[in-house]
Design an enzyme around this catalytic site. Sequence first.
Site, PDB file in Angstrom:
ATOM      1  N   LYS A  35       0.817  -1.212   0.000  1.00 46.15           N
ATOM      2  CA  LYS A  35       0.000   0.000   0.000  1.00 46.15           C
ATOM      3  C   LYS A  35       0.853   1.265   0.000  1.00 46.15           C
ATOM      4  CE  LYS A  35      -1.064  -0.221   4.913  1.00 46.15           C
ATOM      5  NZ  LYS A  35      -0.348   0.942   5.465  1.00 46.15           N
ATOM      6  N   THR A  36       1.958   1.244   0.722  1.00 49.88           N
ATOM      7  CA  THR A  36       2.845   2.403   0.705  1.00 49.88           C
ATOM      8  C   THR A  36       3.344   2.629  -0.713  1.00 49.88           C
ATOM      9  OG1 THR A  36       3.575   1.590   2.832  1.00 49.88           O
ATOM     10  CG2 THR A  36       4.773   3.443   1.910  1.00 49.88           C
ATOM     11  N   ASP A  57      -2.856   7.860   4.316  1.00 46.94           N
ATOM     12  CA  ASP A  57      -2.427   6.498   4.633  1.00 46.94           C
ATOM     13  C   ASP A  57      -2.971   6.107   6.012  1.00 46.94           C
ATOM     14  OD1 ASP A  57      -1.195   4.093   4.422  1.00 46.94           O
ATOM     15  OD2 ASP A  57       0.848   4.830   4.656  1.00 46.94           O
ATOM     16  N   GLU A  58      -3.004   4.834   6.303  1.00 46.23           N
ATOM     17  CA  GLU A  58      -3.457   4.319   7.612  1.00 46.23           C
ATOM     18  C   GLU A  58      -4.802   4.925   7.997  1.00 46.23           C
ATOM     19  OE1 GLU A  58      -1.798   1.932   8.745  1.00 46.23           O
ATOM     20  OE2 GLU A  58       0.347   2.233   8.468  1.00 46.23           O
ATOM     21  N   GLN A  77      -6.062  -3.823  10.862  1.00 45.59           N
ATOM     22  CA  GLN A  77      -4.889  -3.266  11.520  1.00 45.59           C
ATOM     23  C   GLN A  77      -5.232  -2.006  12.307  1.00 45.59           C
ATOM     24  OE1 GLN A  77      -1.025  -3.515   9.385  1.00 45.59           O
ATOM     25  NE2 GLN A  77      -2.272  -4.180   7.656  1.00 45.59           N
ATOM     26  N   ARG A 107       4.202  -8.582  10.515  1.00 42.50           N
ATOM     27  CA  ARG A 107       5.434  -7.828  10.245  1.00 42.50           C
ATOM     28  C   ARG A 107       6.526  -8.749   9.720  1.00 42.50           C
ATOM     29  NH1 ARG A 107       3.331  -4.023   8.990  1.00 42.50           N
ATOM     30  NH2 ARG A 107       1.501  -5.343   9.272  1.00 42.50           N
TER      31      ARG A 107
END
Length: 724
Positions: free
Chosen positions: A32-33, A218-219, A249, A604
């Site tokens: 996504k980044t 983002d996020e 998340q 992660r």
Amino acid sequence: MDILAELNPAQREAVEAIQGPVLILAGPGSGKTRVIAHRVAYLIKVCGVSPYRIIAVTFTNKAAREMTDRLTRLVSGSVGDLTLGTFHAICARILRRDGRSISVDPKFVIYDDEDQLSLLKRSIQEVGLDPKQYAPRAIASAISAAKSRMLTPQDCLKRSRSYFEEVVGRVYERYQQLLAEGSALDFDDLLMKVVLLFRNNPEILAKYQTRYQHVLVDEFQDTNLVQYELVRQIGAKYRNICVVGDPDQSIYSWRFADLRNILSFEKDYPEAKIVFLEQNYRSTQRILETASNVISVNQQRKPKELWTDNEEGELTTVVEAYTEMEEAQFVVNEVERLVGNGEASLGDCAVMYRTNAQSRALEEAFMRYGVPYKLVAGTRFYERREVKDIIAYLRLIQNPNDSISLLRIINVPQRGIGQRSLSELSGWARAKNIPEYQALKMATEPELEELPPLNPRIVRAMAGFLKLTEELIAANKKLNLVELLDSVLERTGYKEYVLNQPNGEERWENVLELRTVAQDYTDLKPGEGLTAFLEGVTLVSDVDGLDESVAAVTLITLHQAKGLEFPVVFIVGMEEGLLPHFKSFDDAEQMEEERRLCYVGITRAKRRIYLVRAFHRSLMGRTGTTIPSRFLADIPSHLVSSGGLWAGEESQIAEAIYAWDKIRSPAVTTPELKAGDHVRHPQFGDGVVVNCQEVKDDREAIVVFSGWGLKKLLLSLARLEKIE
DNA sequence: CGAAAGGCTCTTTTT
DNA sequence: GAGCCTTTCG
């Protein structure tokens, strides 16, 4: 460079959909980044949009920095005009420029949590209440909740429905007055004031709306209501709003992040294109499967199919150590083993935990074995007393009305101005409704008729302090930041002072470290460097200081780990009470968040995941037996390498003394339920029991709620109340 | 006034 | 176990 070339079809779709709102629901490791970076690059390079017309919001400054690096590579040039940063940093910038129209002093200082708490204590006292009776932290949290919903003190007072809420309203009111008097803002103000600024000044809002043709966030799952509103305001003209998030998340509800923002987005932007990114590029199949098994237990969630082309990989290693020391030792030994046989480098490994306190045992073990590690706690540095002292001096130079800073350092180093004299001064200042600094000025005017009852010796000391501050304020007009800082140190004799303190050498080192940070600002004009520096040191986030190029094991909280990845991940403290944390035991929603936190940790990992726990752990002085985290039980055994210890767990669960039971709030008495009973749930409302049966050492009820349908609820978790 | 000692409470996560 | 506050003594 072809910006679309290295993207999969879904990613490409997300990048190319530049017209209108886009919601990207992206699983962990799905790039996504990368999508955000490529989308911005695509806008600039292919669509010819000026970077000046793009605003991108990231969760941390570190993410912003990385984005800049990526973009510079992608567009092979500077993106200097791009607005990129955290909500807080961006809002601070807007307020410095345009805050005047809602009476925000452009020289405002930003109060961190500690400052906020001091000011709050003061506010509680000033409205005639006892800070011991009304926990400042609880009030702080309530005020923060109000601000994240954009409620003013007046709003709060109007809608207060309990005595506590009324207290909050009154304290909040005084707290805002004191902030305003000292030209200070807290973190939440940064966001809320911008929303108010935009609401009250359509012409200023129009300026930003016209400028920002494209908005990216983002996020998004971790945004709260103010942040949602900001995005809505800024993006209202062009509606080219692209938000990226993953409901699984979402781990910041305690900061009033609201998952409903994702639902609201679909509702407020019905024309939004929704893109799912489900291919994981990060982890092995087994890691992904482990994670999926943990997260899929959550009830409040849309199922999602994550998949990967990566190899199957190693089994998830579950380890039980005897004590927390042995737990730490296991981690260190295992790291050494992996590094020794070339499976991983030090920098590949990360150790994650639920609470900061857990880092201690780990640090000790790493130190004892001489294995390099880095502790992710950038803000901790700025919380040190000596560092905060120097920052307080600098803040006072920028804004002498900042009373919290003034009171902090007026007697550091000692000038013979004690507590008694200070309360005299404060009382006097309060009676006149002026900040302490102004009171100080008046109190040292010998020809003034009405003086506070102070000893002449004290007045002389105060005059000396005042003279020092005035000279420093003058110095700020011609010196650069480092020169100014040196001048503070020299004029106050801070070095001698700090060296005479316990751990003086170490503390002085910290001051010098701060000076090194200040060197980055020497190029700015006198005054401007100071403002930028103060903003920088207040808005740092913990992970901002994380340096990947250093070859050392990373010690990090699960929250901080969001957005990062490591080849090898250890999650320690896999115990009931720690993960999930006992504070979440009596709330099904919070329990789901604990599970998401665990999910974030597992996802992660790229190649190896270790889930570690200790059989004995001491907490609050007491040593207690622990029981394995319930999350471990959700991992099917074919994914787990049984360290032999894991096999015997079942019997232990039954036998283990539940150490937390003693601390836990009195167990909610679980009502006897049978089919047909009417029940009430805090979230789902009223419902009817369909079935209730024994499961393991608990009971599970199936209840039908109107509007929610069938829900399976564990009686020990769900706060079900039987109604007649 | 200031330093030191003792007693208290509260223990999550952070921009 | 730590941090905060109060008390006590020099």
